[in-house]
Design an enzyme around this catalytic site. Structure first.
Site, mmCIF file in Angstrom:
data_model
loop_
_atom_site.group_PDB
_atom_site.id
_atom_site.type_symbol
_atom_site.label_atom_id
_atom_site.label_comp_id
_atom_site.label_asym_id
_atom_site.label_seq_id
_atom_site.Cartn_x
_atom_site.Cartn_y
_atom_site.Cartn_z
ATOM 1 N N GLY A 1 -1.980 1.388 2.146
ATOM 2 C CA GLY A 1 -1.396 1.448 0.331
ATOM 3 C C GLY A 1 -2.263 1.384 -0.328
ATOM 4 N N PRO A 2 -1.995 2.991 -1.310
ATOM 5 C CA PRO A 2 -3.312 2.920 -1.859
ATOM 6 C C PRO A 2 -3.884 1.958 -2.579
ATOM 7 C CG PRO A 2 -1.268 3.381 -3.210
ATOM 8 C CD PRO A 2 -0.828 2.875 -2.381
ATOM 9 N N GLY B 1 -5.898 -1.169 -4.972
ATOM 10 C CA GLY B 1 -5.604 -2.255 -5.544
ATOM 11 C C GLY B 1 -3.634 -1.957 -5.297
ATOM 12 N N LYS C 1 -2.924 -4.773 -1.095
ATOM 13 C CA LYS C 1 -2.862 -5.082 0.836
ATOM 14 C C LYS C 1 -3.615 -6.326 1.093
ATOM 15 C CE LYS C 1 -5.516 -1.668 0.902
ATOM 16 N NZ LYS C 1 -5.598 -0.934 -0.423
ATOM 17 N N SER D 1 -3.960 -8.991 -0.775
ATOM 18 C CA SER D 1 -3.673 -10.220 -1.012
ATOM 19 C C SER D 1 -2.060 -10.301 -0.127
ATOM 20 C CB SER D 1 -2.954 -9.721 -2.616
ATOM 21 O OG SER D 1 -4.043 -9.262 -3.646
ATOM 22 N N GLN E 1 -17.745 6.872 4.602
ATOM 23 C CA GLN E 1 -16.363 7.173 5.452
ATOM 24 C C GLN E 1 -16.648 6.561 7.145
ATOM 25 O OE1 GLN E 1 -13.873 8.693 3.264
ATOM 26 N NE2 GLN E 1 -13.208 7.084 5.365
ATOM 27 N N ASP F 1 -5.562 -6.039 6.533
ATOM 28 C CA ASP F 1 -5.518 -5.426 5.589
ATOM 29 C C ASP F 1 -5.581 -4.356 5.050
ATOM 30 O OD1 ASP F 1 -8.034 -5.380 5.226
ATOM 31 O OD2 ASP F 1 -8.208 -5.855 2.736
ATOM 32 N N ARG F 2 -6.384 -3.110 6.322
ATOM 33 C CA ARG F 2 -5.953 -1.726 6.015
ATOM 34 C C ARG F 2 -6.829 -1.594 7.132
ATOM 35 N NH1 ARG F 2 -8.272 0.996 1.311
ATOM 36 N NH2 ARG F 2 -6.600 1.574 0.278
HETATM 37 N N1 LIG Z 1 3.048 -7.559 -5.525
HETATM 38 C C1 LIG Z 1 1.352 -7.896 -7.148
HETATM 39 N N2 LIG Z 1 1.535 -8.436 -7.848
HETATM 40 C C2 LIG Z 1 1.301 -8.265 -8.855
HETATM 41 N N3 LIG Z 1 -0.102 -8.646 -8.568
HETATM 42 C C3 LIG Z 1 -1.089 -8.277 -7.418
HETATM 43 C C4 LIG Z 1 0.438 -7.642 -6.393
HETATM 44 N N4 LIG Z 1 -0.475 -7.328 -5.431
HETATM 45 C C5 LIG Z 1 -1.820 -7.554 -5.614
HETATM 46 N N5 LIG Z 1 -1.711 -8.199 -7.132
HETATM 47 C C6 LIG Z 1 -2.805 -8.340 -7.819
HETATM 48 O O1 LIG Z 1 -3.855 -7.175 -8.382
HETATM 49 C C7 LIG Z 1 -5.394 -7.082 -7.465
HETATM 50 C C8 LIG Z 1 -5.519 -6.013 -6.507
HETATM 51 O O2 LIG Z 1 -5.062 -6.742 -5.503
HETATM 52 P P1 LIG Z 1 -5.607 -6.695 -3.841
HETATM 53 O O3 LIG Z 1 -6.961 -6.880 -3.396
HETATM 54 O O4 LIG Z 1 -4.891 -7.171 -3.088
HETATM 55 O O5 LIG Z 1 -5.746 -5.162 -3.318
HETATM 56 P P2 LIG Z 1 -5.524 -3.993 -2.498
HETATM 57 O O6 LIG Z 1 -4.795 -3.113 -1.884
HETATM 58 O O7 LIG Z 1 -6.403 -5.009 -0.829
HETATM 59 O O8 LIG Z 1 -6.745 -3.115 -2.730
HETATM 60 P P3 LIG Z 1 -7.987 -2.286 -2.681
HETATM 61 O O9 LIG Z 1 -7.905 -1.524 -1.466
HETATM 62 O O10 LIG Z 1 -9.275 -1.616 -2.942
HETATM 63 O O11 LIG Z 1 -8.726 -3.079 -1.284
HETATM 64 C C9 LIG Z 1 -5.338 -8.142 -7.290
HETATM 65 O O12 LIG Z 1 -5.917 -8.892 -8.704
HETATM 66 C C10 LIG Z 1 -3.727 -8.815 -7.130
HETATM 67 O O13 LIG Z 1 -4.013 -10.197 -7.219
HETATM 68 N N1 LIG Z 2 -13.521 7.291 0.399
HETATM 69 C C1 LIG Z 2 -13.529 6.332 0.946
HETATM 70 N N2 LIG Z 2 -12.827 6.206 2.024
HETATM 71 C C2 LIG Z 2 -12.208 5.392 2.761
HETATM 72 O O1 LIG Z 2 -12.528 5.439 3.288
HETATM 73 C C3 LIG Z 2 -11.896 4.334 1.864
HETATM 74 N N3 LIG Z 2 -11.782 2.748 1.989
HETATM 75 C C4 LIG Z 2 -11.877 2.113 1.137
HETATM 76 N N4 LIG Z 2 -12.368 3.002 0.423
HETATM 77 C C5 LIG Z 2 -12.646 2.543 -1.089
HETATM 78 C C6 LIG Z 2 -11.039 1.823 -1.946
HETATM 79 C C7 LIG Z 2 -11.356 0.694 -2.711
HETATM 80 O O2 LIG Z 2 -12.327 1.339 -4.442
HETATM 81 C C8 LIG Z 2 -12.438 -0.118 -2.142
HETATM 82 C C9 LIG Z 2 -11.325 -0.659 -1.644
HETATM 83 O O3 LIG Z 2 -10.379 -0.305 -0.851
HETATM 84 O O4 LIG Z 2 -12.835 0.980 -1.133
HETATM 85 C C10 LIG Z 2 -12.297 4.441 1.163
HETATM 86 N N5 LIG Z 2 -12.990 4.733 0.035
#
Ligand SMILES: Nc1ncnc2c1ncn2[C@@H]1O[C@H](COP(=O)(O)OP(=O)(O)OP(=O)(O)O)[C@@H](O)[C@H]1O
Ligand SMILES: Nc1nc(=O)c2ncn([C@H]3C[C@H](O)[C@@H](CO)O3)c2[nH]1
Length: 229
Positions: free
Chosen positions: A8-9, A11, A14, A16, A55, A78-79
Site C-alpha cells: 500500500g501507499p 502512510g 502497513k 501499524s 532504490q 510490512d512491505r
Molecule cells: N486504519 C488506520 N486508521 C487510523 N490511523 C491509521 C490507520 N492506519 C495507520 N494509521 C496511522 O497513520 C500513520 C501511518 O501509519 P503507518 O506508519 O502504519 O503507515 P505505513 O503504511 O507503514 O507507512 P510507510 O509506507 O510510510 O512506511 C500512523 O500514525 C498510524 O497510527
Molecule cells: N523512492 C522510493 N522507492 C522505494 O522503493 C520506497 N519504498 C519506500 N519508500 C519511501 C516512502 C516513504 O517515505 C518511506 C517509508 O515507506 O520510504 C520508497 N521510496
C-alpha cells in the site's frame, strides 16, 4: 505457518497493521528500514540525485527480509520486494533515472527474484493490500510526522503522492505471487477503533482459512497475545 506481506501507499497503515496482525497470529513482524535509513532524507531533499541509490538500498534490505521471512515461514512483512519496481518505475517515468540506471536496476531485480525462485518456499501465502484515498494518505502522513514527507517540506510531493496512488491500481491487479486481498484503509480505523480492528482481523483470518493457510477451526482464542492499540 504463514508468510503475509502488506502493501500500500505511503502512510496507508502497513506497519501499524503488521504489528497488530503479527501479535494476533503470534508470528514475527518484519519492518521496512525507515528511521535508520540514511538515504531516505537525502532522497526527499534531492530526488533526482538519489533515486537510484535509495532504490538500491531498499532492494537490498527487502531482498534480505523476504529471504529471511520465507526461510522462517511464519511472519508478517510490512512491505515486500514486490513493490520495489513500482517505486522505481514511477521515479524513472518522471525522469529521475538514466537509461543505464533503469537497465542496471532491472537486471539486479531479476537476478534477485531468480534467487528467491530457487528457495524451497518461493512466495508469500497472502498479500494484504491497504487501499487509501489521497486525503487519507495525507492525513496519515501528517499524523506520523516525518518532516521530509510533508507537503510543507516540498509542495511537489502532492503530485508525487497522487501519481503513486495511480500506479498502485494496475500493480495490485497484476500481482500474482500469492493469494491477495484488499483492506479499505479509508473505511476502517484499525488503530483506534476496536470494532474496526476486529472486522479487519476477521477479514484476514477468513481469507487465510479460505485459501487453506489457517485451519478452519482456528479462532481468536488460539491467538496467544492480547492486542493493544
Ligand atoms: N486504519 C488506520 N486508521 C487510523 N490511523 C491509521 C490507520 N492506519 C495507520 N494509521 C496511522 O497513520 C500513520 C501511518 O501509519 P503507518 O506508519 O502504519 O503507515 P505505513 O503504511 O507503514 O507507512 P510507510 O509506507 O510510510 O512506511 C500512523 O500514525 C498510524 O497510527
Ligand atoms: N523512492 C522510493 N522507492 C522505494 O522503493 C520506497 N519504498 C519506500 N519508500 C519511501 C516512502 C516513504 O517515505 C518511506 C517509508 O515507506 O520510504 C520508497 N521510496
Amino acid at each position: 505457518m504463514t508468510v503475509i506481506v502488506l502493501s500500500g501507499p505511503i502512510g496507508a497503515g502497513k506497519s501499524s497493521l503488521t504489528s497488530i496482525l503479527s501479535k494476533y497470529l503470534d508470528t514475527k513482524p518484519f519492518y521496512e528500514s525507515v528511521d535508520d535509513n540514511p538515504v531516505l532524507p537525502l532522497f526527499y531533499a534531492d530526488p533526482e540525485k538519489y533515486t537510484f541509490l535509495l532504490q538500491a538500498y531498499f532492494l537490498n534490505t527487502r531482498f534480505r527480509s523476504i529471504k529471511r521471512a520465507l526461510a522462517q515461514g511464519n511472519n508478517v512483512l510490512d512491505r515486500s520486494i514486490y513493490e520495489d519496481a513500482l517505486f522505481f518505475q514511477m521515479n524513472a517515468d518522471i525522469g529521475r533515472a538514466t537509461q543505464e540506471e533503469v537497465d542496471t536496476y532491472y537486471e539486479l531485480l531479476n537476478n534477485m527474484m531468480s534467487e528467491i525462485n530457487r528457495m524451497p518456499k518461493k512466495s508469500p501465502d497472502l498479500l494484504v493490500h491497504i487501499h487509501v484515498s489521497y486525503d487519507t494518505m495525507i492525513k496519515r502522513i501528517q499524523k506520523r510526522g516525518r518532516p521530509y514527507e510533508q507537503l510543507s517540506y516540498d509542495a511537489t510531493l502532492e503530485d508525487y503522492y497522487k501519481r503513486l496512488l495511480r500506479y498502485y491500481k494496475p500493480w495490485y491487479e497484476k500481482y500474482d505471487y500469492s493469494d491477495k486481498m484488499v483492506i479499505d484503509g479509508d473505511k476502517y480505523d484499525f488503530m483506534t477503533n476496536e470494532a474496526d480492528r476486529e472486522i479487519v482481523l476477521k477479514m484476514i483470518v477468513d481469507k487465510l482459512k479460505a485459501c487453506g493457510k489457517l485451519p478452519l477451526d482456528w479462532n481468536e482464542s488460539v491467538s496467544k497475545v492480547k492486542i493493544e492499540a
